[in-house]
Write a protein that holds these residues in place. Sequence first.
Motif, PDB file in Angstrom:
ATOM      1  N   GLU A  29       0.816  -1.222   0.000  1.00 11.72           N
ATOM      2  CA  GLU A  29       0.000   0.000   0.000  1.00 11.72           C
ATOM      3  C   GLU A  29       0.849   1.272   0.000  1.00 11.72           C
ATOM      4  O   GLU A  29       0.339   2.352  -0.302  1.00 11.72           O
ATOM      5  N   GLY A  30       2.107   1.149   0.392  1.00  3.96           N
ATOM      6  CA  GLY A  30       2.994   2.316   0.400  1.00  3.96           C
ATOM      7  C   GLY A  30       3.135   2.933   1.771  1.00  3.96           C
ATOM      8  O   GLY A  30       2.248   2.833   2.610  1.00  3.96           O
ATOM      9  N   HIS A  31       4.254   3.614   1.953  1.00  6.30           N
ATOM     10  CA  HIS A  31       4.609   4.134   3.278  1.00  6.30           C
ATOM     11  C   HIS A  31       3.919   5.457   3.624  1.00  6.30           C
ATOM     12  O   HIS A  31       4.117   5.998   4.704  1.00  6.30           O
ATOM     13  N   ASP A  32       3.100   5.970   2.696  1.00  6.78           N
ATOM     14  CA  ASP A  32       2.469   7.269   2.956  1.00  6.78           C
ATOM     15  C   ASP A  32       1.082   7.164   3.581  1.00  6.78           C
ATOM     16  O   ASP A  32       0.427   8.193   3.807  1.00  6.78           O
TER      17      ASP A  32
ATOM     18  N   ALA B  69     -15.796  22.218 -22.502  1.00  8.82           N
ATOM     19  CA  ALA B  69     -14.350  22.386 -22.683  1.00  8.82           C
ATOM     20  C   ALA B  69     -13.758  21.275 -23.551  1.00  8.82           C
ATOM     21  O   ALA B  69     -12.539  21.240 -23.745  1.00  8.82           O
ATOM     22  N   SER B  70     -14.611  20.359 -24.024  1.00 10.30           N
ATOM     23  CA  SER B  70     -14.135  19.192 -24.797  1.00 10.30           C
ATOM     24  C   SER B  70     -13.053  18.430 -24.037  1.00 10.30           C
ATOM     25  O   SER B  70     -11.975  18.149 -24.561  1.00 10.30           O
ATOM     26  N   VAL B  71     -13.358  18.107 -22.785  1.00  6.84           N
ATOM     27  CA  VAL B  71     -12.429  17.353 -21.936  1.00  6.84           C
ATOM     28  C   VAL B  71     -13.049  15.997 -21.609  1.00  6.84           C
ATOM     29  O   VAL B  71     -14.201  15.945 -21.151  1.00  6.84           O
ATOM     30  N   LEU B  72     -12.316  14.943 -21.855  1.00  8.17           N
ATOM     31  CA  LEU B  72     -12.721  13.613 -21.400  1.00  8.17           C
ATOM     32  C   LEU B  72     -12.286  13.451 -19.943  1.00  8.17           C
ATOM     33  O   LEU B  72     -11.104  13.625 -19.623  1.00  8.17           O
ATOM     34  N   ALA B  73     -13.240  13.131 -19.068  1.00  9.16           N
ATOM     35  CA  ALA B  73     -12.936  13.020 -17.637  1.00  9.16           C
ATOM     36  C   ALA B  73     -13.131  11.589 -17.157  1.00  9.16           C
ATOM     37  O   ALA B  73     -14.157  10.962 -17.430  1.00  9.16           O
ATOM     38  N   LEU B  74     -12.123  11.070 -16.459  1.00 10.72           N
ATOM     39  CA  LEU B  74     -12.184   9.715 -15.901  1.00 10.72           C
ATOM     40  C   LEU B  74     -12.105   9.772 -14.381  1.00 10.72           C
ATOM     41  O   LEU B  74     -11.289  10.512 -13.821  1.00 10.72           O
ATOM     42  N   ASN B  75     -12.934   8.968 -13.738  1.00 12.80           N
ATOM     43  CA  ASN B  75     -12.941   8.839 -12.283  1.00 12.80           C
ATOM     44  C   ASN B  75     -12.205   7.552 -11.915  1.00 12.80           C
ATOM     45  O   ASN B  75     -12.696   6.458 -12.187  1.00 12.80           O
ATOM     46  N   LEU B  76     -11.000   7.678 -11.349  1.00 10.11           N
ATOM     47  CA  LEU B  76     -10.170   6.508 -11.022  1.00 10.11           C
ATOM     48  C   LEU B  76     -10.411   6.098  -9.567  1.00 10.11           C
ATOM     49  O   LEU B  76     -10.145   6.860  -8.640  1.00 10.11           O
ATOM     50  N   MET B  77     -10.874   4.873  -9.392  1.00  8.50           N
ATOM     51  CA  MET B  77     -11.226   4.376  -8.053  1.00  8.50           C
ATOM     52  C   MET B  77     -10.433   3.115  -7.723  1.00  8.50           C
ATOM     53  O   MET B  77     -10.188   2.292  -8.605  1.00  8.50           O
ATOM     54  N   ALA B  78     -10.063   2.958  -6.443  1.00  9.41           N
ATOM     55  CA  ALA B  78      -9.224   1.825  -6.051  1.00  9.41           C
ATOM     56  C   ALA B  78      -9.109   1.778  -4.538  1.00  9.41           C
ATOM     57  O   ALA B  78      -9.437   2.748  -3.846  1.00  9.41           O
ATOM     58  N   SER B  79      -8.615   0.664  -4.033  1.00 12.79           N
ATOM     59  CA  SER B  79      -8.214   0.563  -2.637  1.00 12.79           C
ATOM     60  C   SER B  79      -7.053   1.511  -2.368  1.00 12.79           C
ATOM     61  O   SER B  79      -6.346   1.901  -3.308  1.00 12.79           O
ATOM     62  N   PRO B  80      -6.799   1.840  -1.099  1.00 19.08           N
ATOM     63  CA  PRO B  80      -5.574   2.585  -0.781  1.00 19.08           C
ATOM     64  C   PRO B  80      -4.348   1.805  -1.265  1.00 19.08           C
ATOM     65  O   PRO B  80      -4.245   0.603  -1.036  1.00 19.08           O
ATOM     66  N   GLY B  81      -3.459   2.493  -1.961  1.00 16.58           N
ATOM     67  CA  GLY B  81      -2.200   1.859  -2.323  1.00 16.58           C
ATOM     68  C   GLY B  81      -2.241   0.933  -3.519  1.00 16.58           C
ATOM     69  O   GLY B  81      -1.274   0.210  -3.782  1.00 16.58           O
ATOM     70  N   ALA B  82      -3.334   0.954  -4.289  1.00 19.46           N
ATOM     71  CA  ALA B  82      -3.398   0.094  -5.474  1.00 19.46           C
ATOM     72  C   ALA B  82      -2.524   0.635  -6.604  1.00 19.46           C
ATOM     73  O   ALA B  82      -2.203  -0.090  -7.545  1.00 19.46           O
TER      74      ALA B  82
ATOM     75  N   LEU C  28     -16.406   8.352 -17.541  1.00 16.29           N
ATOM     76  CA  LEU C  28     -16.185   6.938 -17.261  1.00 16.29           C
ATOM     77  C   LEU C  28     -15.611   6.745 -15.858  1.00 16.29           C
ATOM     78  O   LEU C  28     -14.805   7.561 -15.388  1.00 16.29           O
ATOM     79  N   GLY C  29     -16.006   5.660 -15.236  1.00 14.35           N
ATOM     80  CA  GLY C  29     -15.409   5.249 -13.970  1.00 14.35           C
ATOM     81  C   GLY C  29     -14.520   4.045 -14.196  1.00 14.35           C
ATOM     82  O   GLY C  29     -14.918   3.083 -14.869  1.00 14.35           O
ATOM     83  N   VAL C  30     -13.305   4.094 -13.663  1.00  4.54           N
ATOM     84  CA  VAL C  30     -12.337   3.012 -13.856  1.00  4.54           C
ATOM     85  C   VAL C  30     -11.922   2.498 -12.482  1.00  4.54           C
ATOM     86  O   VAL C  30     -11.522   3.286 -11.620  1.00  4.54           O
ATOM     87  N   VAL C  31     -12.030   1.193 -12.262  1.00  2.20           N
ATOM     88  CA  VAL C  31     -11.532   0.623 -11.011  1.00  2.20           C
ATOM     89  C   VAL C  31     -10.151   0.015 -11.262  1.00  2.20           C
ATOM     90  O   VAL C  31      -9.938  -0.672 -12.265  1.00  2.20           O
ATOM     91  N   ILE C  32      -9.215   0.338 -10.379  1.00  4.11           N
ATOM     92  CA  ILE C  32      -7.856  -0.201 -10.460  1.00  4.11           C
ATOM     93  C   ILE C  32      -7.653  -1.134  -9.277  1.00  4.11           C
ATOM     94  O   ILE C  32      -7.585  -0.691  -8.121  1.00  4.11           O
ATOM     95  N   ALA C  33      -7.590  -2.424  -9.551  1.00  9.77           N
ATOM     96  CA  ALA C  33      -7.234  -3.402  -8.520  1.00  9.77           C
ATOM     97  C   ALA C  33      -5.735  -3.657  -8.615  1.00  9.77           C
ATOM     98  O   ALA C  33      -5.081  -3.209  -9.560  1.00  9.77           O
ATOM     99  N   SER C  34      -5.191  -4.360  -7.637  1.00  8.69           N
ATOM    100  CA  SER C  34      -3.757  -4.671  -7.702  1.00  8.69           C
ATOM    101  C   SER C  34      -3.518  -6.056  -7.111  1.00  8.69           C
ATOM    102  O   SER C  34      -4.264  -6.503  -6.230  1.00  8.69           O
ATOM    103  N   THR C  35      -2.480  -6.715  -7.618  1.00 13.49           N
ATOM    104  CA  THR C  35      -2.274  -8.122  -7.244  1.00 13.49           C
ATOM    105  C   THR C  35      -2.073  -8.353  -5.745  1.00 13.49           C
ATOM    106  O   THR C  35      -2.542  -9.374  -5.239  1.00 13.49           O
ATOM    107  N   PRO C  36      -1.411  -7.439  -4.993  1.00 12.51           N
ATOM    108  CA  PRO C  36      -1.251  -7.725  -3.560  1.00 12.51           C
ATOM    109  C   PRO C  36      -2.582  -7.811  -2.811  1.00 12.51           C
ATOM    110  O   PRO C  36      -2.651  -8.408  -1.736  1.00 12.51           O
TER     111      PRO C  36
END
Lengths: 219, 219
Positions: A142-145, B27-40, B133-141
Amino acid sequence: MNIPVMQEILSANDQVAAQNRAAFENASVLALNLMASPGAGKTSFILATAARLPPGVRLGVIEGDLASRIDADTIAARGIPVAQINTGGNCHLDAPMVRAALPALPLASLDLLLIENVGNLVCTANFALGAHLGVVIASTPEGHDKPYKYPGMFASADAVVLNKADLLHVFDFDLAYFRRGVEILNPDAPFFVVSCRTGAGMDKWVAWLLSLRELRVKS
Amino acid sequence: MNIPVMQEILSANDQVAAQNRAAFENASVLALNLMASPGAGKTSFILATAARLPPGVRLGVIEGDLASRIDADTIAARGIPVAQINTGGNCHLDAPMVRAALPALPLASLDLLLIENVGNLVCTANFALGAHLGVVIASTPEGHDKPYKYPGMFASADAVVLNKADLLHVFDFDLAYFRRGVEILNPDAPFFVVSCRTGAGMDKWVAWLLSLRELRVKS
């Protein structure tokens, strides 16, 4: 607008938490509320603790998840009494959920109850369950922060565990920076660096657990 | 008792989210909402994406944290326009927070806005920000069981990223089991296996991003 309602909910929760605490006291059970991010290793920590308890100490577990019985099945496979709470969409356990789960456990014959909260480094810190102690389990990936970014959790915990310490080097984890972050927020909290995978540090954690005056092992 | 109030809050949030979306469209901006656990690895993912964007694509970032400016400082050090939101105790961004942050960004000259939400695999999924768009970022740990334990997030995401793929073997991560969990909940979501550290998989992600019809690069 929503603040008065939130206070009412918290107050109702605290009342049930006090009832849960009374139930734990009556049964002479030490109860711990284990809080962490998703995947920090709460279930592994419970299993690694269970494996190191002296034979006389009887453990029970409550598993909290939004969905699934994955963790409860893992715990039950080790012969440990376990109750699974599924919160639906709720991002944390609350005291009424724990109260509803207690009849599924042989409380009177337990010495120690480990309550695994939902994986969430924010909301879980705000709802008392009736446990004697709250423990936050961080992990090196998760990182040290994390203490700097999630101060509420680290400030309110009664003990801080850093898991996956065997991977410190893999994640360039600055242990001194992490620990300084914890100490700024919570200078008196016992701090344990462990690896549930290798077992490193677990004996120190279990020794501390067994030293708690609230842990009264039934003969 | 608290349900009608919650619905009112959501409705008010949705109204502001619609205003944010209109601001992005204007403004012609594509906006993404990045969601994840702490430290992903949300911030690392933003940096790894930024490093692979063609020169003409102008990126802006909103960083959401309970506390600290750690992530905003990291982003700003790369010369990327960034606004930091500190939520105080709040476990997720909401649309009014994003609206309040927008004046700090040169929206009219951006093409892409990446909004890094608070580290939370539950609450963030419930509050629209106005992003396309909403994007979920998981991580292997975190383990391969996360879709089964946190179905709401994985069901509602428009794309799923698995980060720290260079450590699949370190964590005995069962990729097929993880992917099956995602597909049960969200069969049509694009799925990206990446490592922000090694860069593996990032080109495929960036190519997909650039292919989105909402991304209109200003000449």
